[in-house]
Design a protein around this motif. Structure first.
Motif: not given
Length: 335
Positions: A234, A257, A295
Motif C-alpha cells: 500500500s 494499493y 487497487d
C-alpha cells in the motif's frame, strides 16, 4: 594495551585501554558496576554481565571511539530510555540464555565518522518501545520469538534487515526506513512514513506480508522480492516495480494499493483481474476484495453523451445514439 577484564570500577577510578585505541572488555558472572565519575575509554567497549541493576550503564561514562557491545548473560534485558546508549560507529545489544530484549531507547551514530549500525539480538521476543536511530547505515533485528514495536519505537535507518522465528510487526510507529533488505519471519508487517525500496528477499513464510508507505513511493528493487501467504502493498504515491513479473510470490493472493495507474511501473506483475477504483487500504479492506488486484485511490469519471439520430421506418439504426467516455481500458500485462 590489550583487552582488560574487570568487574567493578569505583569512583573516581578510570579505565583506559591503549590510550583510546585498544579494546575494553569487561566480563562478570554477576554485575558490572561503575560509580559516578568512573570512565571507560577505548576504541571499542564490550560489556558482558548477568546483572545490570545500578550498573555501569547508568553510573559511569562510556567513551568509545568506535564500537559498543552490551551482552546480557542471564537472559532478559530492558534497555531503559534514560541510559542514552550510543556508539560512535556500531552498537550491538544482545541477550543470551533465553529471555526477552526490550529496548526503550538507544541510538547509534554521530561521532566523527558519521553514523553507525545497530544490531539487536533476543533469544525470545524483541520489543521496541523507544526510538532507535541508525540513520544512513543499518539496523538488524533478530529474535528467536517475535518482534514488535510500540508507537514510540520508531526505527530510523538507511537499511533494515533481520529475522524472527515468530511474526514481525513493525506497523505501529512512524518508521523512517530507506531500504528494506533481507528479512525472514513467520508473518511480516511494516509501515514507513516516507518512500521505501525493497532491496532484499522478504520472506513471510506461512504468514501474511504487509508493507505500507505514507508520503513516498513503494519500490521493488531489481534484487528485491516478497513472498508470503497473502501479500499486501500500500502506498499513497506510486508503485514502482523494477524487479519484474516475480516481484511478489503469494500462495493465496496479492493486492497493490496505489494512488493512480498512469504513473506506476508494473514490471510485468500481472494480476489477471480488473482493477478496483476509489479504493485505499483505509477505505477498502482487503477482506472485501477477491483475487489478486491493483487497487487505485483514483476514481475515473464516466461521461455519457447522447446524440441526435434518425432513421427511416423499416430500416436499421446504423449510428449509436449515445457515447461513453472515461472508461479505463486497463494496462496489458498488469490489469
Amino acid at each position: 594495551t590489550g583487552p582488560a577484564s574487570y568487574t567493578s570500577l569505583g569512583s573516581p577510578s578510570n579505565l583506559t585501554a591503549g590510550g583510546a585505541i585498544g579494546t575494553v572488555r569487561l566480563n562478570a558472572t554477576g554485575s558490572i558496576s561503575g560509580a559516578p565519575g568512573a570512565t571507560l575509554t577505548g576504541s571499542s567497549i564490550v560489556l558482558a554481565a548477568d546483572d545490570w541493576i545500578g550498573s555501569i550503564l547508568s553510573d559511569a561514562t562510556l567513551q568509545e571511539t568506535e564500537d559498543l557491545a552490551i551482552i546480557d548473560t542471564a537472559g532478559g534485558l530492558t534497555v531503559g530510555s534514560t541510559l542514552g546508549l550510543s556508539a560512535q560507529r556500531n552498537l550491538m545489544i544482545s541477550t543470551t540464555n533465553g529471555g526477552n530484549l526490550i529496548v526503550e531507547g538507544a541510538g547509534a551514530g554521530g561521532g566523527p565518522s558519521g553514523v553507525g549500525s545497530m544490531t539487536l539480538i533476543a533469544p525470545n521476543d524483541l520489543v521496541l518501545a523507544g526510538a532507535i536511530n541508525a540513520v544512513g547505515d543499518q539496523i538488524s533485528l533478530n529474535a528467536g520469538g517475535s518482534i514488535s514495536q510500540t508507537a514510540a519505537g520508531a526505527l530510523s535507518t538507511g537499511t533494515l534487515s533481520g529475522g524472527s522465528v515468530g511474526a514481525t510487526d513493525l506497523s505501529t510507529a512512524n518508521n523512517q526506513i530507506t531500504n528494506l533488505g533481507m528479512f525472514t519471519a513467520n508473518g511480516f508487517a511494516l509501515s514507513d512514513a516516507a518512500g521505501l525500496a525493497v532491496t532484499g528477499f522478504v520472506v513471510g513464510g506461512a504468514g501474511d506480508v504487509s508493507i505500507r508507505t505514507l508520503g513516498g513511493d513503494l519500490t521493488m528493487g531489481s534484487i528485491g522480492k516478497v513472498s508470503g501467504a497473502e501479500v499486501i502493498f500500500s502506498t499513497d504515491q506510486d508503485f514502482i516495480n523494477t524487479r519484474g513479473p516475480d516481484a511478489i510470490s503469494a500462495s493465496d493472493r496479492w493486492l497493490v494499493y496505489s494512488a493512480a495507474p498512469g504513473t506506476n511501473t508494473y514490471g510485468g506483475l500481472n494480476s489477471g483481474n480488473t482493477a478496483i477504483w476509489n479504493a485505499t487500504l483505509a477505505t477498502r479492506d482487503p477482506s472485501t476484495i477477491s483475487g489478486s488486484r491493483y487497487d487505485f485511490a483514483y476514481q475515473p469519471t464516466l461521461t455519457f453523451t447522447t446524440f441526435d439520430s434518425s432513421k427511416t421506418y423499416g430500416t436499421a439504426l446504423t449510428s449509436s445514439p449515445y457515447g461513453i467516455g472515461g472508461l479505463h481500458p486497463g494496462i496489458a500485462g498488469a490489469f
